[in-house]
Every structure is written in structure tokens, then in C-alpha cells.
Design a protein around this motif. Structure first.
Motif, PDB file in Angstrom:
ATOM      1  N   PRO A  25      69.562  13.114 -30.714  1.00  0.00           N
ATOM      2  CA  PRO A  25      68.224  12.968 -31.308  1.00  0.00           C
ATOM      3  C   PRO A  25      67.738  11.514 -31.239  1.00  0.00           C
ATOM      4  CG  PRO A  25      69.663  14.220 -32.755  1.00  0.00           C
ATOM      5  CD  PRO A  25      70.524  13.647 -31.679  1.00  0.00           C
ATOM      6  N   SER A  85      64.139  15.826 -30.247  1.00  0.00           N
ATOM      7  CA  SER A  85      65.407  16.439 -29.868  1.00  0.00           C
ATOM      8  C   SER A  85      65.154  17.248 -28.604  1.00  0.00           C
ATOM      9  CB  SER A  85      65.921  17.334 -30.993  1.00  0.00           C
ATOM     10  OG  SER A  85      67.150  17.915 -30.634  1.00  0.00           O
ATOM     11  N   LYS A  88      61.631  17.184 -27.266  1.00  0.00           N
ATOM     12  CA  LYS A  88      60.530  17.748 -28.050  1.00  0.00           C
ATOM     13  C   LYS A  88      60.426  17.094 -29.423  1.00  0.00           C
ATOM     14  CE  LYS A  88      60.625  22.378 -25.996  1.00  0.00           C
ATOM     15  NZ  LYS A  88      60.887  21.853 -24.711  1.00  0.00           N
ATOM     16  N   VAL A  90      60.255  17.135 -33.157  1.00  0.00           N
ATOM     17  CA  VAL A  90      60.710  18.107 -34.153  1.00  0.00           C
ATOM     18  C   VAL A  90      60.336  17.708 -35.587  1.00  0.00           C
ATOM     19  CG1 VAL A  90      62.579  19.002 -32.723  1.00  0.00           C
ATOM     20  CG2 VAL A  90      63.039  17.103 -34.276  1.00  0.00           C
ATOM     21  N   LYS A  91      59.944  16.447 -35.791  1.00  0.00           N
ATOM     22  CA  LYS A  91      59.584  15.978 -37.139  1.00  0.00           C
ATOM     23  C   LYS A  91      58.715  14.746 -36.991  1.00  0.00           C
ATOM     24  CE  LYS A  91      60.106  15.294 -41.669  1.00  0.00           C
ATOM     25  NZ  LYS A  91      59.446  16.155 -42.626  1.00  0.00           N
ATOM     26  N   TRP A 105      67.044  13.539 -41.219  1.00  0.00           N
ATOM     27  CA  TRP A 105      66.215  14.055 -40.123  1.00  0.00           C
ATOM     28  C   TRP A 105      67.019  14.150 -38.831  1.00  0.00           C
ATOM     29  CZ3 TRP A 105      61.624  10.151 -40.864  1.00  0.00           C
ATOM     30  CH2 TRP A 105      60.862  10.530 -41.986  1.00  0.00           C
ATOM     31  N   ALA A 109      68.189  17.491 -36.753  1.00  0.00           N
ATOM     32  CA  ALA A 109      67.768  17.677 -35.360  1.00  0.00           C
ATOM     33  C   ALA A 109      68.984  17.943 -34.475  1.00  0.00           C
ATOM     34  CB  ALA A 109      67.000  16.459 -34.853  1.00  0.00           C
ATOM     35  N   ALA A 112      70.191  21.538 -35.175  1.00  0.00           N
ATOM     36  CA  ALA A 112      69.290  22.524 -34.588  1.00  0.00           C
ATOM     37  C   ALA A 112      69.488  22.599 -33.074  1.00  0.00           C
ATOM     38  CB  ALA A 112      67.841  22.157 -34.909  1.00  0.00           C
ATOM     39  N   ALA A 113      69.744  21.466 -32.454  1.00  0.00           N
ATOM     40  CA  ALA A 113      69.933  21.435 -31.004  1.00  0.00           C
ATOM     41  C   ALA A 113      71.231  22.100 -30.588  1.00  0.00           C
ATOM     42  CB  ALA A 113      69.906  19.982 -30.497  1.00  0.00           C
TER      43      ALA A 113
END
Length: 115
Positions: A25, A85, A88, A90-91, A105, A109, A112-113
């Protein structure tokens, strides 16, 4: 890219290259020299880069020098933080936050990845 333990000041070209190629990230700090809250956030950004080295990359984008890049992400207030991430966004959040928030954060990320 090797582990980096301090924020990298980037232009639009390097920004795009890192965002697209990073396997970890990326936290982006959109800031400006004249911005008092940005200066207040700087030690937290530096701490995040140091403590997340190898697990995340931290970039700094000077919104005065990189106005088109700031406009691309609709940065209207600074400091403005964005997390990417896998290339893209993401936040994204404006306003001063502490290291703990930035780290959360980035860890979210990363999770999630990998899911």
C-alpha cells in the motif's frame, strides 16, 4: 522497490510509476510549504514511513508544484491523505491525522489486497 523509511517527495511522473508498480500500500500526503496543519502532520507522516518501511510506501505531493495531480484527486483542502492499493485509490481524507490512523489505513489496505 527497496524498503523506504522516509517519505518520498514525488512529481506526477514518479507518483504514477510508484502507484502502478507498488506491491505494498501507498500513503500519499498532499501538502504545501505554507500550510500550518501540513507542517503539524509532517512528523506523523515521517513516523509512519519509518515504522511501515517494507510494508508500505509514503509519498509527499506538493500541491503548489503538482496542481494537476492534486486536481486529479480533487484535493481541495490540505493536508489530504490518500491510500492506494494495487494501483487503486482505496481511502482519502482531508485533515490532520496521527500516525496510528495512517498505520490503520495502510494495514487495512494490505489486508484487503491479500484477501
Amino acid at each position: 522497490m527497496p524498503a523506504v523509511d522516509s517519505p518520498l517527495q514525488v512529481d506526477a511522473t514518479l507518483f504514477d510509476e510508484i502507484i502502478q508498480s507498488s506491491r505494498v500500500p501507498v500513503l500519499v500526503d498532499f501538502w504545501a510549504e505554507w500550510c500550518g496543519p501540513c507542517r503539524a502532520a509532517a512528523p506523523e507522516v515521517e513516523r509512519t514511513a519509518r515504522e511501515m518501511a517494507g510494508s508500505a510506501i509514503v509519498l509527499k505531493v506538493d500541491t503548489d508544484k503538482e496542481q494537476q495531480l492534486a486536481a486529479r484527486y480533487q484535493v481541495r483542502g490540505i493536508p489530504n491523505f490518500a491510500v492506494f492499493s494495487a494501483g487503486k485509490l482505496v481511502k482519502q481524507q482531508a485533515g490532520v491525522v496521527g500516525h496510528d490512523v495512517m498505520e490503520t489505513w495502510l494495514r487495512s489496505a494490505a489486508l484487503a489486497a491479500s484477501a
